[in-house]
Design a protein around this motif. Structure first.
Motif, PDB file in Angstrom:
ATOM      1  N   GLN A  59      13.743   5.034  14.064  1.00 56.49           N
ATOM      2  CA  GLN A  59      13.687   4.179  12.705  1.00 56.49           C
ATOM      3  C   GLN A  59      13.580   2.768  13.140  1.00 56.49           C
ATOM      4  OE1 GLN A  59      13.013   5.171   9.798  1.00 56.49           O
ATOM      5  NE2 GLN A  59      13.365   7.208   9.854  1.00 56.49           N
ATOM      6  N   PHE A  60      14.262   2.403  14.109  1.00 54.73           N
ATOM      7  CA  PHE A  60      14.356   0.970  14.680  1.00 54.73           C
ATOM      8  C   PHE A  60      13.045   0.176  15.046  1.00 54.73           C
ATOM      9  CE2 PHE A  60      18.610   2.421  14.783  1.00 54.73           C
ATOM     10  CZ  PHE A  60      19.523   1.054  14.440  1.00 54.73           C
ATOM     11  N   LEU A  61      12.152   1.287  15.428  1.00 54.58           N
ATOM     12  CA  LEU A  61      10.501   0.767  16.004  1.00 54.58           C
ATOM     13  C   LEU A  61       9.542   0.982  14.890  1.00 54.58           C
ATOM     14  CD1 LEU A  61      11.163   3.224  19.270  1.00 54.58           C
ATOM     15  CD2 LEU A  61      11.806   0.614  18.794  1.00 54.58           C
ATOM     16  N   PRO A  62       8.475  -0.145  15.147  1.00 57.00           N
ATOM     17  CA  PRO A  62       7.563  -0.053  13.991  1.00 57.00           C
ATOM     18  C   PRO A  62       6.835   1.171  14.115  1.00 57.00           C
ATOM     19  CG  PRO A  62       7.445  -1.773  15.811  1.00 57.00           C
ATOM     20  CD  PRO A  62       8.156  -0.791  16.364  1.00 57.00           C
ATOM     21  N   GLN A  63       6.151   1.229  12.392  1.00 58.50           N
ATOM     22  CA  GLN A  63       5.443   2.436  12.190  1.00 58.50           C
ATOM     23  C   GLN A  63       3.938   1.755  12.174  1.00 58.50           C
ATOM     24  OE1 GLN A  63       6.837   4.508   8.763  1.00 58.50           O
ATOM     25  NE2 GLN A  63       9.050   4.266   9.168  1.00 58.50           N
ATOM     26  N   VAL A  64       3.023   2.578  12.714  1.00 58.77           N
ATOM     27  CA  VAL A  64       1.498   2.176  12.678  1.00 58.77           C
ATOM     28  C   VAL A  64       0.670   3.207  12.036  1.00 58.77           C
ATOM     29  CG1 VAL A  64      -0.514   1.491  14.174  1.00 58.77           C
ATOM     30  CG2 VAL A  64       1.684   0.854  14.907  1.00 58.77           C
ATOM     31  N   ARG A  65       0.151   2.532  10.822  1.00 62.44           N
ATOM     32  CA  ARG A  65      -0.635   3.404   9.918  1.00 62.44           C
ATOM     33  C   ARG A  65      -2.033   2.765   9.862  1.00 62.44           C
ATOM     34  NH1 ARG A  65       2.602   6.427   6.442  1.00 62.44           N
ATOM     35  NH2 ARG A  65       4.878   5.903   6.642  1.00 62.44           N
ATOM     36  N   LEU A  66      -3.059   3.895  10.123  1.00 61.88           N
ATOM     37  CA  LEU A  66      -4.400   3.636   9.871  1.00 61.88           C
ATOM     38  C   LEU A  66      -4.802   4.379   8.413  1.00 61.88           C
ATOM     39  CD1 LEU A  66      -5.770   4.504  13.239  1.00 61.88           C
ATOM     40  CD2 LEU A  66      -5.206   2.524  12.505  1.00 61.88           C
ATOM     41  N   SER A  67      -5.858   3.784   7.597  1.00 62.43           N
ATOM     42  CA  SER A  67      -6.094   4.254   6.454  1.00 62.43           C
ATOM     43  C   SER A  67      -7.749   4.029   6.492  1.00 62.43           C
ATOM     44  CB  SER A  67      -5.331   3.442   5.277  1.00 62.43           C
ATOM     45  OG  SER A  67      -5.690   2.132   5.471  1.00 62.43           O
ATOM     46  N   ALA A  68      -8.229   4.847   5.428  1.00 61.29           N
ATOM     47  CA  ALA A  68      -9.838   4.661   5.316  1.00 61.29           C
ATOM     48  C   ALA A  68     -10.119   5.324   4.135  1.00 61.29           C
ATOM     49  CB  ALA A  68     -10.415   5.207   6.594  1.00 61.29           C
ATOM     50  N   SER A  69     -10.998   4.674   3.501  1.00 66.05           N
ATOM     51  CA  SER A  69     -11.713   5.166   2.073  1.00 66.05           C
ATOM     52  C   SER A  69     -13.054   5.168   2.053  1.00 66.05           C
ATOM     53  CB  SER A  69     -10.922   4.588   0.764  1.00 66.05           C
ATOM     54  OG  SER A  69     -11.308   3.147   0.882  1.00 66.05           O
ATOM     55  N   ALA A  70     -13.839   5.955   1.211  1.00 67.19           N
ATOM     56  CA  ALA A  70     -15.307   5.854   1.087  1.00 67.19           C
ATOM     57  C   ALA A  70     -15.294   6.511  -0.279  1.00 67.19           C
ATOM     58  CB  ALA A  70     -16.100   6.650   2.197  1.00 67.19           C
ATOM     59  N   GLY A  71     -16.418   5.967  -1.135  1.00 65.30           N
ATOM     60  CA  GLY A  71     -16.874   6.485  -2.264  1.00 65.30           C
ATOM     61  C   GLY A  71     -18.041   5.755  -2.921  1.00 65.30           C
ATOM     62  N   ALA A  72     -18.253   5.891  -4.099  1.00 63.28           N
ATOM     63  CA  ALA A  72     -19.509   5.234  -4.742  1.00 63.28           C
ATOM     64  C   ALA A  72     -18.935   4.762  -5.994  1.00 63.28           C
ATOM     65  CB  ALA A  72     -20.460   6.240  -4.696  1.00 63.28           C
ATOM     66  N   ALA A  73     -19.612   3.819  -6.542  1.00 66.95           N
ATOM     67  CA  ALA A  73     -19.368   3.041  -7.709  1.00 66.95           C
ATOM     68  C   ALA A  73     -20.725   3.481  -8.493  1.00 66.95           C
ATOM     69  CB  ALA A  73     -19.135   1.426  -7.671  1.00 66.95           C
ATOM     70  N   ILE A  74     -20.379   4.213  -9.786  1.00 66.87           N
ATOM     71  CA  ILE A  74     -21.437   4.522 -10.528  1.00 66.87           C
ATOM     72  C   ILE A  74     -21.073   3.929 -12.016  1.00 66.87           C
ATOM     73  CG2 ILE A  74     -22.430   6.835 -11.489  1.00 66.87           C
ATOM     74  CD1 ILE A  74     -21.451   8.301  -9.262  1.00 66.87           C
ATOM     75  N   SER A  75     -22.176   3.235 -12.499  1.00 65.58           N
ATOM     76  CA  SER A  75     -21.953   2.750 -14.060  1.00 65.58           C
ATOM     77  C   SER A  75     -23.459   2.717 -14.578  1.00 65.58           C
ATOM     78  CB  SER A  75     -21.475   1.343 -13.708  1.00 65.58           C
ATOM     79  OG  SER A  75     -21.521   0.575 -14.765  1.00 65.58           O
ATOM     80  N   SER A  76     -23.363   2.877 -15.705  1.00 71.83           N
ATOM     81  CA  SER A  76     -24.622   2.786 -16.606  1.00 71.83           C
ATOM     82  C   SER A  76     -25.112   1.304 -16.587  1.00 71.83           C
ATOM     83  CB  SER A  76     -24.082   3.013 -18.031  1.00 71.83           C
ATOM     84  OG  SER A  76     -23.278   2.175 -18.443  1.00 71.83           O
ATOM     85  N   ALA A  77     -24.519   0.350 -16.122  1.00 71.39           N
ATOM     86  CA  ALA A  77     -24.868  -1.086 -16.092  1.00 71.39           C
ATOM     87  C   ALA A  77     -25.584  -1.153 -14.618  1.00 71.39           C
ATOM     88  CB  ALA A  77     -23.860  -2.028 -16.140  1.00 71.39           C
ATOM     89  N   LEU A  78     -25.651  -0.171 -13.818  1.00 71.10           N
ATOM     90  CA  LEU A  78     -26.214  -0.060 -12.583  1.00 71.10           C
ATOM     91  C   LEU A  78     -27.348   0.590 -12.272  1.00 71.10           C
ATOM     92  CD1 LEU A  78     -23.083  -0.216  -9.963  1.00 71.10           C
ATOM     93  CD2 LEU A  78     -24.293  -2.384 -10.822  1.00 71.10           C
ATOM     94  N   PRO A  79     -28.385   0.031 -11.782  1.00 71.36           N
ATOM     95  CA  PRO A  79     -29.681   0.998 -11.824  1.00 71.36           C
ATOM     96  C   PRO A  79     -29.380   2.410 -10.781  1.00 71.36           C
ATOM     97  CG  PRO A  79     -29.907  -1.022 -10.672  1.00 71.36           C
ATOM     98  CD  PRO A  79     -28.719  -1.101 -11.442  1.00 71.36           C
ATOM     99  N   ASP A  80     -28.583   2.102  -9.665  1.00 73.57           N
ATOM    100  CA  ASP A  80     -28.248   3.259  -8.900  1.00 73.57           C
ATOM    101  C   ASP A  80     -26.954   3.098  -8.503  1.00 73.57           C
ATOM    102  OD1 ASP A  80     -31.053   4.184  -8.197  1.00 73.57           O
ATOM    103  OD2 ASP A  80     -31.561   2.358  -7.519  1.00 73.57           O
ATOM    104  N   PRO A  81     -26.223   4.149  -7.834  1.00 72.85           N
ATOM    105  CA  PRO A  81     -24.821   4.251  -7.481  1.00 72.85           C
ATOM    106  C   PRO A  81     -24.886   3.125  -5.986  1.00 72.85           C
ATOM    107  CG  PRO A  81     -25.401   6.341  -7.903  1.00 72.85           C
ATOM    108  CD  PRO A  81     -26.855   5.614  -8.048  1.00 72.85           C
TER     109      PRO A  81
END
Length: 456
Positions: free
Chosen positions: A302-324
Motif C-alpha cells: 500500500q506504500f507503493l504506487p499503483q499503475v493503472r491503464l485504461s482504454a475506451s472505444a465507441g461511437a457518437a451517433i446523432s441525428s445532427a450528424l450524417p454518419d456516426p
C-alpha cells in the motif's frame, strides 16, 4: 524537457519503493520442534484407519458416526463457510484481470429554435471501456494468496469439526451403552435386595428377627429402587444428545452390541513428528498464519504506487450528424501515496501484529496437540493398572459378602454387616463400568488427538 519529465515519472515508483517499511521476521519464540518420542511407551500397531470408529467392533456405532458426518447441522454450517471462502477467493482472483464494461447512453428530445420552429433530435454514444492495474509490487497477488490461504484454513476448520463430531458421536454411543449396563446392574441388585427383603419380612413375621432388620432391608431396597429412574432419565438425555449429533429429532437410539462386547482398538503407531501433518486444527493454524503473511505483504504494498491503464472505444451517433463518428481514448495513471496521516503505517503495524498473533496461535495449536496425545496415552496406560487393582478389590469384596451372608444366616453377625458388604460390591461394580467407559472413550479421544484418519 518532456522526455526528462517522462523519465522522472517512470523512476517515481522505484524511488518510492525505498519508503516502504521492511517486513520483520516471525517471532523466534513462536517456533516449536516436536519431541523424538512420546513420554508414555505403549505397544503400537499400524496406522490410523480413515474409518477408525469401526475398530470398536459395533456396526451400530459405525452407522451413527457416518450419519453424524452426513447430517450434523454444525458440519452443514461449516460446509457453507467453506463455500463462502471459496467464493471470496474467486472475487480476489479478479484483481489480476482487466475489467470490461459497456455503456450506451442516449437521449431524444424536442426543442424550439430561435425561429419558433420545433426541432427533434436524437443522440447516442455507445462505449466499451477497459481498465487494468499493473501489479508491479504484488499487492493484488498477495491479496489473492491471502484469500486462498483463508479458504484453506476454513476447509481445515471443517475437517476439525468433522473429526470432533465423529468423536463426540462415538463417545456418546459408548456412554449410552455404559448407562444401559448401569441400569441392568441396578435392576439385578434391586431383584436380589427384593429377595432379601422378602426373607426379612418372613423372618420378622415368624418372630425370628426384629423389626430393625426388616426396616434395614427395606431401606436398602428403596435406596436401590430410587437410582433406577435417575439412570433412565440419563439414558433418555443421552439418546437425545445423540439424536442432535446425527441431525435428527429426539428419539430412541438403536443399540448394536452389548457394552462388554465393545473392543478397544490398538494404539496406532504415529510419531510426534507426524502429528503436525495429521491434525486439521494445526493445518488451520498454519493456513491462517500464511494468510496473515500475505496480508502483511499487501499492507506493505500500500506504500507503493499503483499503475493503472485504461482504454475506451465507441461511437457518437446523432441525428445532427450524417454518419456516426468513432471515438476512442487510451491513457494511464500512477497513484502514489504521499501523505496519509499515519493510516498506512497503522495498517502495516496492525498486519504485523496479526501475523505475530497467528504465529503464536500456531505454536499453541501444536503444543496443545502434543499435550492431548500425551494425556490420552497416560490415561490408557494407567487405566490398565487401575483395572487390575479394581478387579482384585471386587474379588475381596465379593468374598467378604459371602462370609457376611453366611455369618448372618448362622446368627453370628447382625444384618448390617451384610448390608455394608452389598453396598461395597455395588460400588465396585459401578466403578468397573465407569473404568471401562473411560478406557473406551480414551481411545476415542486418542484417535481424535492424533488427527483421526486425516494425514499425509
Amino acid at each position: 524537457m518532456a522526455g526528462q519529465s517522462a523519465r522522472g515519472l517512470l523512476l517515481l515508483p522505484l524511488l518510492l519503493t525505498a519508503c516502504a517499511p521492511a517486513i520483520s521476521p516471525r517471532p523466534s519464540a513462536s517456533a516449536v520442534a516436536p519431541p523424538a518420542e512420546w513420554r508414555t511407551a505403549l505397544p503400537r500397531a499400524g496406522e490410523v484407519d480413515r474409518r477408525w470408529w469401526t475398530a470398536f467392533g459395533d456396526a451400530r456405532l459405525a452407522a451413527l458416526v457416518e450419519q453424524a458426518r452426513t447430517n450434523n447441522v454444525d458440519l452443514a454450517v461449516a460446509s457453507a463457510r467453506v463455500a463462502e471462502a471459496r467464493a471470496q477467493e474467486k472475487v480476489s482472483r479478479s484483481l489480476l484481470l482487466p475489467t470490461l464494461s459497456a455503456s450506451a447512453p442516449g437521449t431524444e428530445g424536442r426543442s424550439v429554435n430561435p425561429f419558433g420552429q420545433a426541432n427533434e433530435s436524437f443522440t447516442a454514444q455507445p462505449t466499451f471501456q477497459a481498465a487494468y492495474e499493473i501489479d508491479l509490487f504484488g499487492r493484488n497477488a498477495a491479496q489473492i494468496e491471502a484469500a486462498r490461504a483463508n479458504a484453506a484454513a476454513v476447509e481445515a476448520a471443517r475437517e476439525a469439526a468433522t473429526l470432533s463430531v465423529s468423536a463426540a458421536t462415538a463417545s456418546g454411543y459408548i456412554t449410552l451403552l455404559a448407562l444401559d449396563e448401569r441400569r441392568d446392574l441396578l435392576v439385578q441388585t434391586l431383584n436380589s435386595r427384593g429377595e432379601a427383603l422378602r426373607i426379612a419380612r418372613d423372618r420378622a413375621e415368624a418372630g425370628y428377627t426384629s423389626q430393625l432388620e426388616l426396616r434395614q432391608a427395606e431401606a436398602e431396597y428403596r435406596a436401590t429402587e430410587q437410582q433406577i429412574p435417575a439412570i433412565e432419565a440419563a439414558i433418555a438425555r443421552q439418546e437425545n444428545a445423540l439424536s442432535l449429533l446425527v441431525g435428527a429429532l429426539p428419539a430412541r437410539v438403536e443399540r448394536g452390541r452389548d457394552f462388554d462386547a465393545l473392543t478397544p482398538p490398538a494404539v496406532p503407531n504415529v510419531l510426534p513428528s507426524d502429528l503436525v501433518r495429521r491434525r486439521p486444527d494445526i493445518a488451520q493454524a498454519e493456513y491462517t498464519l500464511a494468510a496473515t503473511d500475505a496480508n502483511l505483504r499487501a499492507a506493505r504494498a500500500q506504500f507503493l504506487p499503483q499503475v493503472r491503464l485504461s482504454a475506451s472505444a465507441g461511437a457518437a451517433i446523432s441525428s445532427a450528424l450524417p454518419d456516426p463518428i468513432g471515438i476512442w481514448s487510451i491513457g494511464g495513471s500512477i497513484l502514489a501515496p504521499l501523505f496519509q496521516g499515519g493510516r498506512l503505517q497503522g495498517q502495516f503495524d496492525a498486519a504485523t501484529a496479526q501475523r505475530d498473533q497467528a504465529a503464536f496461535g500456531y505454536r499453541r495449536a501444536v503444543l496443545t496437540a502434543f499435550r492431548e496425545v500425551e494425556d490420552q496415552l497416560a490415561v490408557i496406560d494407567r487405566l490398565n493398572a487401575q483395572e487390575t487393582a479394581l478387579l482384585a478389590q471386587r474379588a475381596a469384596v465379593a468374598d467378604a459378602l459371602r462370609h457376611a451372608t453366611n455369618r448372618y444366616r448362622a446368627g453370628y453377625s447382625p444384618y448390617l454387616e451384610q448390608i455394608d458388604a452389598q453396598r461395597a460390591l455395588l460400588a465396585v461394580d459401578l466403578a468397573l463400568i465407569q473404568l471401562r467407559t473411560d478406557r473406551l472413550t480414551s481411545y476415542v479421544a486418542l484417535y481424535q488427538a492424533l488427527g483421526g484418519g486425516s494425514g499425509p
